[in-house]
Write a protein that holds these residues in place. Structure first.
Motif, mmCIF file in Angstrom:
data_model
loop_
_atom_site.group_PDB
_atom_site.id
_atom_site.type_symbol
_atom_site.label_atom_id
_atom_site.label_comp_id
_atom_site.label_asym_id
_atom_site.label_seq_id
_atom_site.Cartn_x
_atom_site.Cartn_y
_atom_site.Cartn_z
ATOM 1 N N PHE A 71 0.792 -1.227 0.000
ATOM 2 C CA PHE A 71 0.000 0.000 0.000
ATOM 3 C C PHE A 71 0.826 1.278 0.000
ATOM 4 N N LYS A 107 -0.573 5.541 1.858
ATOM 5 C CA LYS A 107 -1.910 4.948 1.944
ATOM 6 C C LYS A 107 -2.183 4.316 3.309
ATOM 7 N N LEU A 135 -5.801 3.621 5.113
ATOM 8 C CA LEU A 135 -6.188 2.233 5.328
ATOM 9 C C LEU A 135 -6.540 1.983 6.793
#
Length: 110
Positions: free
Chosen positions: A33, A37, A41
């Motif tokens: 990710f 991110k 998340l």
């Protein structure tokens, strides 16, 4: 919120994964990710846990409400359902008499 998640997940997953395994999983998540991110998340994961907890609490409230309503119904029975006169007591029946035993002396003679 983080301690709640840790409290709920830790007993289950800690028995399966060693600390080294957690490190490897964290590295894989970062590679998949990216560091930009990860906060998004984690935020989404936290919201999901929050919604799950709210749904669980709502279901628990419904169950306890239904249980209390059922208890109230059983406790508050109408007075008219109780019998006005008690049931008659059956007459006592004497027990049957045992058959007469023969004495040993009479049994030897026969």
């Amino acid at each position: 919120m983080g301690s709640y998640i840790r409290f709920m997940i830790q007993p289950v997953l800690a028995s399966f994964l060693a600390p080294m395994d957690w490190g490897i999983i964290l590295i894989i998540v970062i590679l998949l990710f990216g560091p930009k991110k990860l906060p998004e998340l984690a935020r989404g994961l936290g919201r999901s846990f929050g919604e799950f907890r709210k749904a669980k609490d709502e279901i628990e409230k419904e169950f306890t409400k239904a249980i209390h309503q059922e208890e109230d119904k059983t406790i508050q029975k109408p007075v008219g359902t109780i019998a006005a006169t008690p049931a008659p007591i059956p007459a006592a029946v004497p027990a049957p008499r045992p058959a007469a035993r023969k004495s040993r002396k009479t049994a030897k003679k026969a």
